[in-house]
Design a protein around this motif. Structure first.
Motif, mmCIF file in Angstrom:
data_model
loop_
_atom_site.group_PDB
_atom_site.id
_atom_site.type_symbol
_atom_site.label_atom_id
_atom_site.label_comp_id
_atom_site.label_asym_id
_atom_site.label_seq_id
_atom_site.Cartn_x
_atom_site.Cartn_y
_atom_site.Cartn_z
ATOM 1 N N ALA A 29 48.673 41.802 34.750
ATOM 2 C CA ALA A 29 48.464 43.160 34.241
ATOM 3 C C ALA A 29 47.312 43.207 33.248
ATOM 4 N N PHE A 30 47.246 42.196 32.356
ATOM 5 C CA PHE A 30 46.135 42.143 31.397
ATOM 6 C C PHE A 30 44.797 42.020 32.115
ATOM 7 N N LEU A 31 44.729 41.159 33.111
ATOM 8 C CA LEU A 31 43.481 40.971 33.854
ATOM 9 C C LEU A 31 43.092 42.247 34.602
ATOM 10 N N MET A 32 44.073 42.935 35.173
ATOM 11 C CA MET A 32 43.774 44.163 35.906
ATOM 12 C C MET A 32 43.310 45.279 34.982
ATOM 13 N N GLY A 33 44.002 45.459 33.860
ATOM 14 C CA GLY A 33 43.615 46.515 32.930
ATOM 15 C C GLY A 33 42.243 46.279 32.323
ATOM 16 N N THR A 34 41.994 45.032 31.903
ATOM 17 C CA THR A 34 40.694 44.694 31.309
ATOM 18 C C THR A 34 39.598 44.723 32.366
ATOM 19 N N GLY B 90 51.411 46.846 30.917
ATOM 20 C CA GLY B 90 50.357 45.885 30.598
ATOM 21 C C GLY B 90 48.974 46.398 30.959
ATOM 22 N N ILE B 91 48.856 47.023 32.138
ATOM 23 C CA ILE B 91 47.570 47.588 32.555
ATOM 24 C C ILE B 91 47.106 48.647 31.565
ATOM 25 N N GLY B 92 48.011 49.543 31.196
ATOM 26 C CA GLY B 92 47.638 50.628 30.299
ATOM 27 C C GLY B 92 47.195 50.135 28.936
ATOM 28 N N ILE C 57 30.926 42.574 38.200
ATOM 29 C CA ILE C 57 31.233 41.258 38.775
ATOM 30 C C ILE C 57 32.397 40.603 38.048
ATOM 31 N N ILE C 58 32.286 40.504 36.725
ATOM 32 C CA ILE C 58 33.342 39.858 35.934
ATOM 33 C C ILE C 58 34.640 40.649 36.040
ATOM 34 N N GLY C 59 34.535 41.964 35.866
ATOM 35 C CA GLY C 59 35.721 42.806 35.934
ATOM 36 C C GLY C 59 36.355 42.811 37.313
ATOM 37 N N GLY C 60 35.524 42.821 38.349
ATOM 38 C CA GLY C 60 36.062 42.789 39.701
ATOM 39 C C GLY C 60 36.821 41.504 39.983
ATOM 40 N N LEU C 61 36.256 40.378 39.555
ATOM 41 C CA LEU C 61 36.947 39.090 39.734
ATOM 42 C C LEU C 61 38.265 39.063 38.961
ATOM 43 N N MET C 62 38.241 39.575 37.741
ATOM 44 C CA MET C 62 39.460 39.624 36.939
ATOM 45 C C MET C 62 40.511 40.519 37.591
ATOM 46 N N PHE C 63 40.090 41.677 38.032
ATOM 47 C CA PHE C 63 41.030 42.618 38.628
ATOM 48 C C PHE C 63 41.636 42.042 39.910
#
Length: 361
Positions: free
Chosen positions: A295-300, A126-128, A89-95
């Motif tokens: 990019a940070f939000l997507m990678g994390t 940034g994603i990596g 949930i958290i990761g999906g929202l961030m991504f």
């Protein structure tokens, strides 16, 4: 020599599959973020239906080949690991929110880079780096302490995937039911039915994901080294690719790294053939900062949710992972909030607009 005994066969196969994926995606403008944006703001659902078609093709092909013994879906971490409920949930929202900030997902960024888009290079870097931190670094300690304890382990109860809810060949039955309902929705749109390009890219990407399961399954059974059974994701493999480029890890590139490289190559070939190679960069510091944050939000978020729009939305969906609905709904909500903030100036403006559109009782 490259052969069945060579560990180089796996990344080479990934590059071959990725080249086809990247070429078709660039040629027919396959992008999840663009598809969602056009669906919400332009009433054009062809891109979204192409993405759904890719997931359905991968689902049916994967389950048929799994029944035939060519794919070991049980070795997939989507099914063997506990479902990270909070992380999904958290990761999906961030991504999803990060995807809106940069205008594309990880897969789309690789495709754009193939056409000379330097903003995509910033995003992928940034994603990596964010993915490496979330998986193995400082952010990973936070994930292990606060996110992973909230995971839900269903394997002991026999519910590793949706097909477990059915007896016998339950996975195949579940795949057939889902595919029938999904195809009914996909084919309802006359504009999509007439768009051969969207048909083509959806089918090709779905089959490429299935090919990944087949290749890594055969490699895991044939090679002496450990091979992760996977199909395609564009979060953690981007970080692994960066490590392979900048340092000697002592480990050969895996299928995911080959796939990332292949998508870049295929997109570059498609852009070159169409005379569509364009050097593009951020216009100003504000745009650069938005891309870095996204990019940070997507990678994390991608690590927290165990995948991206391709990793969860197509690869995990093809093995009927129970995390898929939760992940994709979260990603869609995050993207919707992000788009509303960028386009309408308020993160929840779309809710107010919908309420105004409803007739008074």
């Amino acid at each position: 020599m490259f052969g069945l005994e060579s560990g180089w066969l796996v990344p080479a196969a990934g590059m071959a599959v990725g080249t086809l994926m990247g070429h078709e995606a660039r040629r027919h403008h396959f992008c999840t973020m663009s598809a969602l944006e056009r669906h919400w703001y332009a009433a054009d659902s062809r891109g979204l239906r192409a993405w759904v078609l890719a997931a359905l093709v991968a689902l049916v092909a994967t389950q048929v080949l799994a029944i035939a013994g060519f794919i070991d879906t049980g070795s997939s971490f989507y099914l063997s690991e506990p479902v990270p409920v909070a992380g999904t949930i958290i990761g999906g929202l961030m991504f999803g929110f990060g995807m809106a900030l940069v205008g594309t997902c990880g897969f789309g960024a690789v495709v754009r880079l193939g056409g000379g888009n330097l903003r995509a290079l910033v995003v992928l870097t940034g994603i990596g780096l964010a993915a490496l931190s979330a998986q193995r670094g400082l952010v990973g300690q936070f994930r292990e302490a606060l996110i992973e304890p909230l995971s839900l382990d269903l394997t002991d109860n026999g519910f590793a995937h949706a097909g477990s809810l059915f007896a016998g060949h339950g996975a195949l039955l579940a795949a057939a039911l889902i595919a029938a309902a999904g195809l009914w929705w996909v084919l309802r749109d006359a504009a999509f039915r007439a768009d051969r390009g969207k048909w083509s890219v959806g089918i090709v990407i779905g089959l490429c994901i299935t090919a990944g399961w087949v290749i890594t399954t055969l490699a895991s059974q044939s090679l002496f080294s450990i091979v992760q059974v996977e199909a395609g994701s564009f979060v953690m493999p981007v970080g692994d690719a960066i490590l392979q480029i900048i340092t000697v890890t002592g480990v050969l590139p895996d299928y995911g790294i080959g796939l990332v490289g292949g998508v870049f190559l295929g997109a570059a070939i498609a852009a070159w053939r169409a005379d569509d190679m364009r050097w593009e960069a951020c216009d100003d510091a504000r745009e650069l900062s938005r891309h870095l944050l996204g990019a940070f939000l997507m990678g994390t978020g991608g690590v927290f949710a165990l995948g991206c729009t391709i990793g969860q939305g197509v690869s995990a969906a093809s093995v009927l992972a129970l995390s898929v609905p939760l992940a994709m709904v979260s990603i869609a909500i995050g993207a919707r909030i992000g788009l509303a903030l960028l386009i309408e100036g308020e993160p929840f403006a779309f809710l107010r607009s919908r309420n105004r559109a409803e007739p008074a009782e």
